[in-house]
Design an enzyme around this catalytic site. Structure first.
Site, short mmCIF file in Angstrom:
data_model
loop_
_atom_site.label_atom_id
_atom_site.label_comp_id
_atom_site.label_asym_id
_atom_site.label_seq_id
_atom_site.Cartn_x
_atom_site.Cartn_y
_atom_site.Cartn_z
N ARG A 1 -4.42 9.26 28.91
CA ARG A 1 -4.53 10.46 27.84
C ARG A 1 -5.80 11.52 28.33
NH1 ARG A 1 -0.18 11.22 27.37
NH2 ARG A 1 -0.17 9.18 28.88
N ASP B 1 15.21 13.62 28.12
CA ASP B 1 13.63 13.43 28.28
C ASP B 1 13.12 12.22 27.74
OD1 ASP B 1 10.94 14.03 28.64
OD2 ASP B 1 10.75 15.55 27.10
N GLU B 2 12.35 11.29 28.41
CA GLU B 2 11.48 10.37 27.97
C GLU B 2 12.72 9.21 27.97
OE1 GLU B 2 8.57 10.15 27.79
OE2 GLU B 2 7.73 11.67 26.74
N LYS C 1 6.45 16.96 34.06
CA LYS C 1 7.83 16.35 33.68
C LYS C 1 8.42 17.51 32.92
CE LYS C 1 7.33 13.22 29.64
NZ LYS C 1 8.21 14.50 28.85
N THR C 2 7.68 18.17 31.92
CA THR C 2 8.15 19.21 31.14
C THR C 2 8.86 20.36 31.88
OG1 THR C 2 7.09 18.38 29.28
CG2 THR C 2 7.91 20.45 28.92
N GLN D 1 5.36 4.00 30.82
CA GLN D 1 5.15 4.49 29.44
C GLN D 1 6.16 4.34 28.65
OE1 GLN D 1 3.01 8.46 29.60
NE2 GLN D 1 3.82 8.56 31.40
#
Length: 766
Positions: free
Chosen positions: A614, A224-225, A32-33, A255
């Protein structure tokens, strides 16, 4: 464009979308980044002026990394023109520009959570309220939640619904505290973190011409997020994006784990209700994790009803299956987890930084720390006391805050008698009372202290006068002096540095080193500001420090250690090998605040999904059959999440580990568990050289009186026993007579220990 070649097909489609609203659902490890970064670069490459792009993140680290990546693609000059940063930093900047419109001075102080809680605590004390009922932290959290939902102090006071809730909680004066706190902050020319968003909403709502200015400026908005946004953030974005409607949201509903901070998953779930023509892109390929880990995580999160459907997949190696460890006690769990970690470390091509141990609550770290120390394994706990929350750092920063804004009463209280200058609490209380009765700030009273000779003796007046002159001297240098030069002078001339230098205790040396590190950080800020042609003054530095978030991870120089942290703190990180411990009902999923509801369970399941994703190569899950809580031994039931994992991705058959509790039927995955008693026993998670003992059942609320230790005279060598702390073991030998009988017991988790039997509280395993 060469940079577009780095993207997969769905990433590229999202990046090339220029005009109109878009929602990018980016599953864990899906890049995503990269999509956010490349889209900004693509906008600039297609003629959008950087000054017209607003990019909002949740951490300073994310903003810095994105800006650096963008600069490599389009050049540093273009990247420098972006409006990019955290919500709080960007809107603090706007509030400074527009402060007068909401009745503030542009030099307002930003209170961190500690400052805000201290202010609330003082108000509760001044109102002579019982702080066991009006708990400062609880009241602060209530005020914070109100602000995040855009409820001002006056609206709070005038709401019958809120008043009924506060009365039911036996805290009917909460609204009064909120109102006093809000007025206190305004008088001090200060805002807390929540105010930055609340006042931005007020600014735009009450000043249409100012809103229109920023609506025209920000032709493209990226967030973002997005799943972590609260009501206040949602409304700001909605207002700013009304004109051009070029909003580009990136996030993952799977998330969304920050409801306790006010985050609303509905913001992402209902995005297309606000933007009917929005394009939807799904980034489903996980580049981070093995196929087994991704598939195992999918099998759990699929049970959530509130979600945007997607199917994450991995094209990495199939990888190891997920391992589950069962332990008899929480102490044994720590031992077995660290033993497994130790074995993995020596068997594979690993360093200690490849390992993370994740837990639901911070209190679980103690047992793990003890086990790691016994194996001489280096570790670091994340999420402990922040560098900027240490006393010596807050003292120094309080001086700098007071110099920048003398009306900052929290800072004034902190330094007026530090280092000691003979100004006691009685004097400070008198100053507060005068300021309150005359409707002035404490600084206004102190600045004219000679007018209050009826209240203070001549010696006290001189001390207060000297303190004011000291601060005023630095204030004269504010505009001309760099942040570092001013801070260095304060540290030297106030005597702070000298006081720490003479303290040769380990704690004193640590405080001195910390202060030096702070000055190093300020010097670095000054040098960077000069290099990048930014403002190098005290106000800029203080804002930079105040806007650091607890989600910015401080990696440090020495990384060769095992990382210990809560699952919440792990979001955004990745590790080669991940251990998730304490997978038991009422612990993970947690029942903090009462029974588990469907909504809270779904968030707990998302939290488990975050934990599992993770891991890049290996994931190991653990639980204990019994856990020590508040001095009692409790029988634990394994987490329902273990039974929601598809068994084809697990090393063990779940039946080997435990019987499925009755409430874990496929059709009933939430609600209060109705436990079916089952006899706890060892299984494949425990490796011993002798047959594993079976222990008599402990009820789910076993108290010390129910855990009946046998008489000291009853024990003989060769007996198997259980201890409430050390777990299972075998008596190797007994020495001494009567009251002095001692047993050497070989415990599975703790090795040999010699115990005086009359105090040992051992129970024979029948």
């Amino acid at each position: 464009m060469d940079y577009l070649q780095d993207l997969n097909e769905e990433q590229r489609r999202a990046v090339e979308h220029i005009d109109g609203a878009a929602l990018v659902i980016a599953s864990a490890g899906s890049g995503k980044t990269r999509v956010l970064t490349y889209r900004i670069a693509h906008l600039i490459a297609n003629g959008v002026t950087p000054h017209n792009i607003l990019a909002l993140t949740f951490t300073n680290k994310a903003a810095r990394e994105m800006k650096e990546r963008i600069a490599k693609i389009v050049g540093y000059d273009y990247a420098a023109g972006l409006w990019m940063g955290t919500f709080h930093s960007v809107f603090a900047k706007i509030l400074r520009y527009e402060a007068e419109a909401i009745g503030f001075n542009s030099s307002f102080t930003i209170y961190d959570a500690t400052d805000a809680k201290n202010a609330v605590k003082l108000i509760i004390k001044s109102l002579q309220l019982d702080d066991s009922v009006y708990k400062p932290v609880a009241i602060y959290n209530r005020i914070s939640a109100a602000k995040n939902n855009l409820i001002t102090a006056s609206a709070y006071q005038n709401s019958p619904h809120i008043r009924v809730r506060d009365e039911a909680a036996k805290r009917p004066r909460t609204g009064e505290i909120y109102e006093i706190y809000a007025n206190k902050c305004r008088k001090a020319n200060a805002m807390d973190f929540d105010d930055l968003l609340l006042y931005t909403n007020i600014l735009f709502k009450n000043n249409p011409e100012i809103l229109a200015k920023y609506q025209q400026r920000f032709t493209h908005i990226l967030v973002d997020e997005y799943q972590d946004t609260n009501m206040a953030q949602y409304m700001i974005i909605k207002m700013l994006g009304q004109v051009h409607r070029n909003v580009f949201m990136v996030g993952d509903d799977a998330q969304s784990i920050y409801s306790f901070r006010g985050a609303k998953i509905e913001n992402i779930l209902n995005f297309r209700n606000d933007y009917k023509d929005a394009k939807l892109f799904k980034l489903e390929r996980n580049y981070r994790s093995s196929q087994n880990i991704v598939n195992a995580a999918n099998s759990v999160i699929a049970r959530n009803k509130e979600q945007l459907k997607k199917e994450a997949y991995s094209m990495n190696d199939e990888g190891s299956k997920v391992k589950i460890i069962k332990a008899l006690t929480d102490n044994e769990e720590g031992f077995l987890v660290v033993k497994e970690l130790f074995n993995q470390y020596h068997q594979g091509d690993n360093t200690y930084e490849d390992f993370a141990i994740l837990y639901r609550t911070n209190v679980q770290s103690r047992i793990l720390e003890e086990a790691l120390r016994k194996h001489n394994i280096p570790y670091k706990i994340y999420g402990g006391l922040s560098f900027y929350q240490r006393k010596e750092i807050k003292d120094m920063l309080a001086y700098l805050r007071l110099i920048a804004n003398p009306n900052d009463e929290e800072a004034l209280r902190r330094v007026i008698n530090y280092p000691k200058r003979g100004i006691g609490l009685t004097t400070i209380d008198k100053v507060v009372n005068i300021a309150t009765s005359e409707g002035k700030s404490m600084w206004e009273v102190l600045s004219n202290i000679s007018a209050y000779r009826d209240y203070f003796n001549s010696g006290t007046i001189k001390k207060l006068y000297d303190f004011v002159q000291l601060i005023e001297k630095y204030r004269k240098d504010l505009e001309e002096t760099s942040a570092f030069e001013l801070a260095k002078d304060v540290a030297l001339q106030t005597g702070i540095l000298q006081e720490m230098r003479v303290d040769k205790t380990p704690e004193g040396i640590s405080r001195y080193d910390n202060l030096n590190e702070l000055l190093n950080g300020i010097q670095e800020f000054s040098e960077t500001a000069q290099e990048e042609d930014n403002e190098d003054n005290l106000a800029s530095y203080l804002e930079n420090v105040a806007l650091l978030t607890d989600m910015d991870k401080d990696e440090g120089d020495d990384k060769n250690h095992v990382s210990l942290m809560t699952v919440h703190a792990s979001k955004g990180l990745e590790f080669k090998n991940v251990f998730i411990v304490g997978l038991e009902e009422k612990l993970f999923p947690s029942d903090i605040g009462g029974d588990i509801t469907e909504k809270s369970l779904e968030e707990e399941r998302r939290l488990f999904y975050v934990a599992l994703t993770r891991a890049k190569e290996r994931a190991c899950l653990s639980f204990a059959v019994t856990r020590y809580r508040w001095g009692n031994v409790h029988q634990e039931n394994p987490s329902r999440f273990l039974f929601e994992l598809d068994e084809k991705y697990l090393e063990q058959d779940l039946k080997e580990l435990t019987h499925r509790p009755a409430f874990l039927s496929r059709s009933n995955t939430f609600g209060k568990p109705k436990y079916q008693s089952s006899k706890p026993s060892y299984a494949s998670g425990v490796n011993t050289n002798r047959p594993a003992p079976r222990f008599k059942k402990l009820s789910s609320t076993t108290a010390p009186s129910n855990f009946k230790p046998d008489e000291a005279s009853a024990f003989e060598p060769g007996m198997r026993v259980i201890h409430s702390r050390f777990g299972a073991g075998e008596i190797m030998k007994i020495e001494g007579e009567e009251q002095n009988r001692k047993a050497t017991v070989k415990f599975i988790s703790f090795g040999e220990k010699t115990l005086l039997l009359k105090f040992a509280k051992l129970q024979i395993v029948k």
